[in-house]
Design a protein around this motif. Structure first.
Motif, PDB file in Angstrom:
ATOM      1  N   GLU A   6       0.842  -1.199   0.000  1.00 20.85           N
ATOM      2  CA  GLU A   6       0.000   0.000   0.000  1.00 20.85           C
ATOM      3  C   GLU A   6       0.874   1.246   0.000  1.00 20.85           C
ATOM      4  O   GLU A   6       2.018   1.225   0.481  1.00 20.85           O
ATOM      5  N   GLY A   8       0.290   5.934  -0.270  1.00 16.59           N
ATOM      6  CA  GLY A   8      -0.630   7.043  -0.448  1.00 16.59           C
ATOM      7  C   GLY A   8      -1.179   7.650   0.821  1.00 16.59           C
ATOM      8  O   GLY A   8      -1.876   8.669   0.776  1.00 16.59           O
ATOM      9  N   ARG A  19      -5.635   9.492  -2.015  1.00 22.82           N
ATOM     10  CA  ARG A  19      -5.843   8.303  -2.844  1.00 22.82           C
ATOM     11  C   ARG A  19      -4.828   7.259  -2.422  1.00 22.82           C
ATOM     12  O   ARG A  19      -3.627   7.459  -2.571  1.00 22.82           O
ATOM     13  N   SER A  21      -3.152   3.508  -2.747  1.00 25.55           N
ATOM     14  CA  SER A  21      -2.865   2.545  -3.803  1.00 25.55           C
ATOM     15  C   SER A  21      -2.483   1.207  -3.191  1.00 25.55           C
ATOM     16  O   SER A  21      -1.835   1.151  -2.140  1.00 25.55           O
ATOM     17  N   CYS A  22      -2.870   0.163  -3.883  1.00 30.40           N
ATOM     18  CA  CYS A  22      -2.523  -1.203  -3.494  1.00 30.40           C
ATOM     19  C   CYS A  22      -2.017  -1.896  -4.740  1.00 30.40           C
ATOM     20  O   CYS A  22      -2.759  -2.026  -5.721  1.00 30.40           O
ATOM     21  N   THR A  23      -0.774  -2.338  -4.720  1.00 22.89           N
ATOM     22  CA  THR A  23      -0.212  -2.931  -5.909  1.00 22.89           C
ATOM     23  C   THR A  23       0.608  -4.166  -5.563  1.00 22.89           C
ATOM     24  O   THR A  23       0.905  -4.430  -4.392  1.00 22.89           O
ATOM     25  N   TRP A  36     -10.344  -3.195   1.163  1.00 25.52           N
ATOM     26  CA  TRP A  36      -9.619  -2.230   1.991  1.00 25.52           C
ATOM     27  C   TRP A  36     -10.224  -2.273   3.398  1.00 25.52           C
ATOM     28  O   TRP A  36     -11.443  -2.196   3.547  1.00 25.52           O
ATOM     29  N   ASP A  73      -6.958  -0.429 -11.846  1.00 22.90           N
ATOM     30  CA  ASP A  73      -6.256  -0.097 -13.078  1.00 22.90           C
ATOM     31  C   ASP A  73      -5.468  -1.343 -13.453  1.00 22.90           C
ATOM     32  O   ASP A  73      -4.389  -1.600 -12.906  1.00 22.90           O
ATOM     33  N   THR A  78      -3.005  -2.292 -10.150  1.00 24.55           N
ATOM     34  CA  THR A  78      -3.199  -1.513  -8.921  1.00 24.55           C
ATOM     35  C   THR A  78      -4.688  -1.345  -8.628  1.00 24.55           C
ATOM     36  O   THR A  78      -5.497  -1.193  -9.552  1.00 24.55           O
ATOM     37  N   TYR A  80      -7.149   1.163  -6.321  1.00 26.41           N
ATOM     38  CA  TYR A  80      -7.109   2.458  -5.635  1.00 26.41           C
ATOM     39  C   TYR A  80      -8.290   2.589  -4.673  1.00 26.41           C
ATOM     40  O   TYR A  80      -9.371   2.047  -4.917  1.00 26.41           O
ATOM     41  N   GLN A  82     -10.043   5.938  -3.234  1.00 23.32           N
ATOM     42  CA  GLN A  82     -10.123   7.387  -3.170  1.00 23.32           C
ATOM     43  C   GLN A  82     -10.951   7.775  -1.942  1.00 23.32           C
ATOM     44  O   GLN A  82     -12.104   7.338  -1.805  1.00 23.32           O
ATOM     45  N   CYS A  96      -4.786  -2.989   2.488  1.00 19.69           N
ATOM     46  CA  CYS A  96      -5.461  -3.703   1.410  1.00 19.69           C
ATOM     47  C   CYS A  96      -5.221  -5.198   1.606  1.00 19.69           C
ATOM     48  O   CYS A  96      -4.202  -5.614   2.175  1.00 19.69           O
TER      49      CYS A  96
END
Length: 126
Positions: A6, A8, A19, A21-23, A36, A73, A78, A80, A82, A96
């Protein structure tokens, strides 16, 4: 193995936005339902929002409905989260998590998520 990272989080004033992010670089996130969760100081971890591979997205925290958007995305592998109109009570560590079973439905139960990131701190304060 799905390894989630994670980013952001940070310090934001009330009314502000972040925002998250989880990637991952280990597997395609499109295979997984991603949730989340957050843990506020002195409170239990709770589900915030989820995006599934089958039935779309949902938000669990009543006070956050209308202020939270979860999205994917695929090109960036990723997910997201928000967060808008943040309030001090939104403060906590946001995690996440990926459901253990691929191509599964959303759930608010943390026990169904076998893959967790390290968390990102969100602090809302003036």
């Amino acid at each position: 193995q799905l390894q989630l990272v994670e980013s952001g989080g940070g310090l934001v004033q009330p009314g502000g936005s972040l925002r998250l992010s989880c990637t991952t670089s280990t597997r395609p996130l499109d295979y997984y339902t991603i949730g989340w969760f957050r843990q506020a100081p002195g409170k239990e971890r709770e589900a915030v929002s989820c995006i599934s591979t089958t039935d779309g997205a949902t938000t669990y925290v009543e006070s956050m409905k209308g202020r939270v958007t979860i999205s994917r995305d695929s090109a960036k592998n990723t997910v997201y989260l928000q967060l808008n109109s943040l309030q001090p009570e939104d403060t906590g560590i946001y995690y996440c998590a990926g459901r253990t079973a691929i191509y599964s439905y959303c759930s608010a139960s943390s026990t169904l998520y076998g893959y967790w990131g390290q968390g990102t701190q969100v602090t809302v304060s003036s």
